[in-house]
Design a protein around this motif. Structure first.
Motif, short mmCIF file in Angstrom:
data_model
loop_
_atom_site.label_atom_id
_atom_site.label_comp_id
_atom_site.label_asym_id
_atom_site.label_seq_id
_atom_site.Cartn_x
_atom_site.Cartn_y
_atom_site.Cartn_z
N MET A 1 -2.86 16.57 -2.06
CA MET A 1 -1.55 15.99 -1.73
C MET A 1 -1.64 14.47 -1.69
O MET A 1 -0.70 13.77 -2.10
N HIS A 2 -2.76 13.95 -1.20
CA HIS A 2 -2.94 12.51 -1.09
C HIS A 2 -3.08 11.85 -2.47
O HIS A 2 -2.30 10.97 -2.84
N GLU A 3 -4.09 12.30 -3.22
CA GLU A 3 -4.35 11.66 -4.51
C GLU A 3 -3.24 11.93 -5.52
O GLU A 3 -2.91 11.07 -6.34
N ALA A 4 -2.64 13.11 -5.45
CA ALA A 4 -1.50 13.40 -6.33
C ALA A 4 -0.29 12.57 -5.95
O ALA A 4 0.59 12.32 -6.78
N GLY A 5 -0.23 12.13 -4.69
CA GLY A 5 0.81 11.19 -4.29
C GLY A 5 0.62 9.84 -4.96
O GLY A 5 1.57 9.22 -5.44
N HIS A 6 -0.64 9.38 -5.01
CA HIS A 6 -0.95 8.17 -5.78
C HIS A 6 -0.50 8.34 -7.23
O HIS A 6 0.12 7.45 -7.82
N ALA A 7 -0.86 9.49 -7.80
CA ALA A 7 -0.56 9.72 -9.22
C ALA A 7 0.94 9.74 -9.47
O ALA A 7 1.42 9.19 -10.47
N ALA A 8 1.71 10.34 -8.57
CA ALA A 8 3.17 10.37 -8.72
C ALA A 8 3.74 8.97 -8.66
O ALA A 8 4.63 8.60 -9.45
N HIS A 9 3.24 8.18 -7.73
CA HIS A 9 3.70 6.80 -7.60
C HIS A 9 3.48 6.04 -8.90
O HIS A 9 4.42 5.47 -9.49
N ALA B 1 0.34 0.90 -2.15
CA ALA B 1 -0.26 2.02 -2.87
C ALA B 1 -0.56 3.18 -1.93
O ALA B 1 -0.32 4.35 -2.27
N GLU B 2 -1.08 2.90 -0.74
CA GLU B 2 -1.50 3.97 0.16
C GLU B 2 -0.34 4.66 0.86
O GLU B 2 -0.43 5.83 1.22
N LEU B 3 0.75 3.96 1.08
CA LEU B 3 1.91 4.57 1.75
C LEU B 3 2.36 5.82 1.02
O LEU B 3 2.63 6.87 1.63
N GLN B 4 2.45 5.74 -0.30
CA GLN B 4 3.00 6.84 -1.07
C GLN B 4 2.16 8.11 -0.90
O GLN B 4 2.69 9.21 -0.70
N SER B 5 0.84 7.96 -0.99
CA SER B 5 -0.06 9.11 -0.90
C SER B 5 -0.14 9.64 0.53
O SER B 5 -0.16 10.85 0.76
N LEU C 1 -1.78 -0.23 7.72
CA LEU C 1 -0.40 -0.66 7.48
C LEU C 1 0.41 0.47 6.83
O LEU C 1 1.58 0.67 7.14
N ALA C 2 -0.25 1.20 5.93
CA ALA C 2 0.45 2.31 5.28
C ALA C 2 0.81 3.40 6.27
O ALA C 2 1.91 3.97 6.21
N GLU C 3 -0.09 3.71 7.21
CA GLU C 3 0.21 4.75 8.20
C GLU C 3 1.36 4.32 9.10
O GLU C 3 2.19 5.15 9.50
N MET C 4 1.44 3.04 9.41
CA MET C 4 2.60 2.54 10.13
C MET C 4 3.87 2.84 9.34
O MET C 4 4.88 3.32 9.88
N ALA C 5 3.81 2.56 8.03
CA ALA C 5 4.97 2.79 7.17
C ALA C 5 5.25 4.28 6.97
O ALA C 5 6.40 4.67 6.78
N VAL C 6 4.21 5.12 7.00
CA VAL C 6 4.40 6.57 6.89
C VAL C 6 5.31 7.07 8.01
O VAL C 6 6.28 7.79 7.78
N HIS C 7 4.99 6.68 9.23
CA HIS C 7 5.80 7.13 10.37
C HIS C 7 7.22 6.58 10.26
O HIS C 7 8.19 7.29 10.60
N GLN C 8 7.34 5.36 9.80
CA GLN C 8 8.67 4.76 9.65
C GLN C 8 9.46 5.46 8.53
O GLN C 8 10.68 5.67 8.66
N THR C 9 8.78 5.84 7.46
CA THR C 9 9.43 6.54 6.35
C THR C 9 9.82 7.95 6.74
O THR C 9 10.91 8.44 6.39
N ARG C 10 8.94 8.63 7.45
CA ARG C 10 9.29 9.97 7.94
C ARG C 10 10.52 9.91 8.84
O ARG C 10 11.44 10.75 8.74
N ASP C 11 10.55 8.93 9.71
CA ASP C 11 11.70 8.76 10.60
C ASP C 11 12.97 8.54 9.79
O ASP C 11 14.03 9.08 10.12
N PHE C 12 12.87 7.76 8.69
CA PHE C 12 14.03 7.51 7.84
C PHE C 12 14.57 8.81 7.23
O PHE C 12 15.77 9.10 7.30
N PHE C 13 13.71 9.60 6.61
CA PHE C 13 14.17 10.84 5.97
C PHE C 13 14.72 11.83 7.00
O PHE C 13 15.72 12.52 6.75
N GLU C 14 14.08 11.90 8.16
CA GLU C 14 14.56 12.83 9.19
C GLU C 14 15.92 12.41 9.72
O GLU C 14 16.78 13.25 10.00
#
Length: 688
Positions: free
Chosen positions: A405-413, A436-440, A551-564
Motif C-alpha cells: 500500500m505504501h510503495e504503490a502509493g508512491h507509484a500512483a503519485h 513524496a512520502e505523504l501520498q504513500s 512532516l508527511a505523517e503530520m500531513a497524513v492526519h490532516q488529509t484524513r481529517d479533510f476527507f472525513e
C-alpha cells in the motif's frame, strides 16, 4: 482511525533472462548501459546545438534537455535496480552504478545549461506568446513553467566550487564502497543454542517483534547492531566528514542544512522549529506512556528487544491468519481500484520476496518518469518496486500488504504527474521529501482502519477479521502509538547531531555513543531498531531525508481529517483517487509541499491532528471504530466478491531475474494474482 499501521510504519522505515520493461530497452547491464550511453551522446549533441541557438528556439532547448535527461535517468535507474536486486547480469555493478550516477548528476550540474535557461527566461518579454518567435520573443506559459523548473533543478546540482565537486566525487566513491560491502555482509543472529542463523535485517526486526523467546529476540536485536558496527568500521565516519566539508564549501551550515534546503526550499533551522514543537507536544505523552507500559508489563518490557513484542507480539499472531501474504497483491489492487486510483497506462515490476544479497529496504523508483511530450502524447511511467517478505514468517502478510500500500502509493503519485518535462516527475531534489512520502503514507494508513479490515482482512477461508481481535489490537497499541512518533523523529534528531559534531569528534566510538544518547533522550530508552541500522543514513539520496516522513505523517492526519469532514469516509471512497490526482499528484514538483497541503485541506500544515489522535481516549476510539466496522460488514461483507480489478497498469511480479506473473501475459490482474498465489503456496508451503 488506525490501529497499529503507524507502529508498523516506524518498523518498516527503517531474470536468467534480463528483465525488460515497456518503453525501455530489452537489455540489461552492460548492453543497456552502452545503448543508453550512445543515446545520451546523440542527445547531448543536439543539446549543444540547442544551447547555442537563438532565443526563438526555446522549445528546441527544452526538447533536447528532456531527451537527454530521460536517457541518463533511465541508465542510472536500471543500474540501481540491477545492483540493489542483485540481478545476475554481470553488467550490473557498483562501479557502473557509481558511473551512471556521476553521469546523470554531471548532466544536471552543467553550468552551460543553467546559463542558457536563465538567458531564455531573461529575454522573455513576458507577453505570453506561442514560443515560436525570434530574438526577444515571448515564451509560452508552458515554456516559462518548464524553464523555471529547469532553473530550480539545475540549481540543486550545480556547484560553483571545484573543490566541492571533488568532494562530491569522493563521497560518491566512499558511498559506493560502503554499499558494495553492505550488500555482501552476512547478517543474522547467534541463537541461544549457539548456532548462527542467517537473516536479513527485515527478518531480524521481525523476530524482535514477534518471537516469544526473549533470548531469541535479544540475539536478533544484537544482530541488527552489527549493521552499524560494519558502517562505522568501513567508511561511514569518513563519508560524514566529506559530506560536511562539501556542504560548508558551498556556504551551508552543514550537510543536513544543505540537503533540506535543496529539497524543501527552507533550511535546517526552519525545519527544526516545526519538529521541536512536535517533540515538545509529545514528550509528556511519551513519558506517561512509558510509565504506564512499565506498570502494566514490568520494567523489563521497556528493554529494546522486548518493547515491540510486549506491545504487539500476541496480537500480531492473532492477526496473521487474516493477512495471508499470497493475497496481498490482490487486496492492494482491489482497495486502490475501489478508490478510483488509476496508473495511467504505467508498467510496474514488483520484487516482493526476501532473498540473500537483496537490498535491505523497500523502495519504489522510476526508470521512466511520466510526462506529457511536446506533441501532446502521454509517456506512462515505468516503476520498480521492492519489499522483503518472508511468507513463512508470522506477520509477513500484514507487513507485506502495508508495504504494498505504501510503495504503490508512491507509484500512483508519480504515475499521475502530468507536466511537460520528466524533470517534474523525478524523485530527487527539488522534489519535496514530505510531498513524496505523504501520498504513500496516507494510503498505507488505511490498513489500520477497522472499516478497511472489515472488507479486506480475510482469512484463506474468506472469514473477516473478528471485531474482538481489532478491539484487542487497539487496546494493546493505541495508548502507546506515541512510541512510533518518537521512533520517527529520533532519526532526524540523530542526523542533525551527527552532522553538527566537530570533525575531530567524528570517531566510531563517539558516533555510536551519540546514537545511544539520542535514542535515550528522544525515545526514553534504547530503540528496538538501532539508529545505526537505519539504511537511509548511508545513501546520498536518503540521508538527511527522514524528517520527510515526520512532516508527511503530520500531513497524513490532516488529509484524513479533510476527507472525513468532506465525504464522511475514506475506505473505498471513489472520490479519493480523482481528488488526489487533481489536487496533489498532477503538479509534481512545480508547487511547494506546504502550498499543496494547504490547498487540499484548507489549513496550513501542523501536527495538531496527529497530537489530537494520540490524546484521544481509548474508549472513544473503540466506539468509533466499532461503528465503522459494523457498517462495513453490513454494506458488502467481503471485498473478494467484487469483479475484475482495473488499475490501468501492467503489473509484473518478479523474484530477481525470474518473472512469476504478468497481468499482460496472464490475461488480467486477478489471473496474475492467482498465479502468484500458487507460486507462494508451492514454494513456502502456505496452506490453501
Amino acid at each position: 482511525m488506525r490501529a497499529s499501521s503507524l507502529a508498523l510504519r516506524a518498523l518498516l522505515f527503517q531474470a536468467p533472462a534480463v528483465l525488460s520493461f515497456a518503453g525501455l530497452p530489452a537489455r540489461g547491464g552492460a548492453a543497456a548501459t552502452a545503448a543508453a550511453s550512445a543515446s545520451a551522446s546523440a542527445a547531448s549533441s543536439r543539446l549543444s546545438t540547442a544551447c547555442g541557438a537563438a532565443s526563438g528556439d526555446a522549445q528546441s532547448f527544452i526538447d533536447a534537455v528532456n531527451e537527454e535527461y530521460e536517457t541518463y535517468h533511465r541508465e542510472f535507474e536500471m543500474q540501481f535496480w540491477g545492483t540493489k536486486m542483485a540481478l545476475s547480469d554481470p553488467g550490473y555493478t557498483v562501479e557502473n552504478l557509481s558511473e551512471t550516477k556521476r553521469a546523470m548528476e554531471g548532466f544536471l550540474a552543467d553550468e552551460e545549461k543553467l546559463a542558457r535557461t536563465r538567458e531564455l527566461l531573461l529575454r522573455d518579454d513576458g507577453d505570453g506568446g506561442d514560443g515560436d518567435g525570434g530574438e526577444g520573443a515571448a515564451l509560452s506559459d508552458e515554456q516559462r513553467k518548464v524553464l523555471s523548473t529547469f532553473e530550480r533543478v539545475f540549481g540543486c546540482y550545480i556547484m560553483e566550487s571545484d573543490e566541492a565537486k571533488r568532494m562530491r566525487e569522493e563521497a560518491t566513491s566512499i558511498e559506493g564502497g560502503l554499499e558494495s560491502g553492505r550488500n555482501g555482509l552476512t547478517l543474522g543472529a547467534a541463537m541461544p543454542d549457539g548456532a548462527f542463523e542467517e537473516m536479513s535485517s527485515v527478518g531480524l526486526r521481525n523476530k524482535v517483534r514477534v518471537d516469544s523467546d526473549e533470548a531469541v529476540r535479544r540475539a536478533c536485536f544484537e544482530g541488527l547492531g552489527r549493521i552499524g558496527e560494519y558502517a562505522l568500521e568501513n567508511g561511514f565516519v569518513e563519508l560524514v566528514k566529506v559530506r560536511n566539508r562539501m556542504a560548508r564549501e558551498l556556504g551551508f551550515e552543514d550537510y543536513y542544512d544543505y540537503k533540506v534546503t535543496q529539497a524543501e526550499g527552507f533550511g535546517k533551522g526552519a525545519l527544526f522549529e516545526i519538529l521541536d514543537r512536535l517533540e515538545r507536544d509529545t514528550r509528556p505523552i511519551m513519558e506517561e506512556a512509558r510509565a504506564r507500559f512499565a506498570e502494566e508489563k514490568g520494567e523489563d518490557a521497556l528493554l529494546p528487544w522486548n518493547i515491540s513484542f510486549e506491545m504487539s507480539g500476541d496480537v500480531t499472531k492473532k492477526l496473521d491468519p487474516y493477512f495471508p501474504f499470497e493475497k496481498a497483491v490482490e487486496r492492494w489492487g482491489r482497495s486502490f481500484s475501489a478508490m478510483n486510483i488509476s496508473y495511467r497506462g504505467a508498467t510496474m515490476d514488483l520484487d516482493l520476496l526476501d532473498r540473500p544479497r537483496k537490498y535491505s529496504n523497500g523502495f519504489c523508483h522510476w526508470p521512466q518518469p511520466a510526462w506529457t511530450k511536446p506533441d501532446g502524447t502521454w509517456q506512462p511511467a515505468v516503476t520498480h518496486f521492492t519489499s522483503l517478505a518472508d511468507p513463512a514468517a508470522i506477520g509477513s502478510g500484514y507487513t507485506g500488504l502495508t508495504t504494498l500500500m505504501h510503495e504503490a502509493g508512491h507509484a500512483a503519485h508519480f504515475a499521475n504527474i502530468v507536466q511537460p518535462s520528466p524533470l517534474f516527475s523525478q524523485e530527487r531534489a527539488p522534489t519535496s521529501v514530505p510531498y513524496a512520502e505523504l501520498q504513500s503514507m496516507f494510503l498505507d494508513s488505511l490498513v489500520g482502519d477497522a472499516s478497511w479490515r472489515a472488507r479486506y482482512a480475510l482469512s484463506r477461508d474468506g472469514e473477516a477479521l473478528p471485531w474482538d481481535i481489532i478491539d484487542e489490537d487497539l487496546t494493546a497499541t493505541h495508548p502507546y502509538r506515541v512510541f512510533a512518533l518518537r521512533g520517527m523523529i529520533v532519526v532526524p534528531y540523530f542526523e542533525r547531531a551527527l552532522y553538527e559534531l566537530d570533525e575531530e569528534e567524528m570517531t566510531p566510538e563517539r558516533i555510536a555513543a551519540l546514537a545511544d544518547e539520542i535514542e535515550r533522550d528522544v525515545q526514553g530508552g534504547l530503540s528496538p531498531r538501532p539508529l545505526l541500522s537505519v539504511p537511509h543514513l548511508l545513501s546520498d539520496e536518503a540521508s538527511c531525508y527522514y524528517h520527510g516522513y515526520v512532516l508527511a505523517e503530520m500531513a497524513v492526519h490532516q488529509t484524513r481529517d479533510f476527507f472525513e469532514r468532506r465525504d464522511g469516509f475514506i475506505v473505498d471512497n471513489p472520490n479519493v483517487g480523482p481528488t488526489l490526482s487533481k489536487q496533489m499528484w498532477a503538479a509534481g514538483n512545480s508547487e511547494a509541499f506546504l502550498d499543496l497541503v494547504e490547498g487540499l485541506t484548507g489549513k496550513a500544515l501542523s501536527g495538531d491532528a496527529w497530537v489530537k489522535s494520540l490524546r484521544q481516549p481509548l474508549d472513544e476510539l473503540l466506539g468509533e471504530e466499532r461503528e465503522a466496522y459494523d457498517e462495513a460488514r453490513k454494506e458488502d461483507g467481503s471485498s473478494e466478491s467484487e469483479g475484475e480489478v482495473d488499475l490501468d497498469m501492467r503489473v509484473r511480479i518478479v523474484d530477481g531475474d525470474e518473472v512469476l506473473a504478468d497481468t499482460e501475459a496472464d490475461g488480467s490482474f486477478l489471473k496474475a494474482c492467482g498465479k502468484f498465489e500458487s507460486y507462494v503456496r508451492e514454494r513456502y508451503g502456505t496452506p490453501v
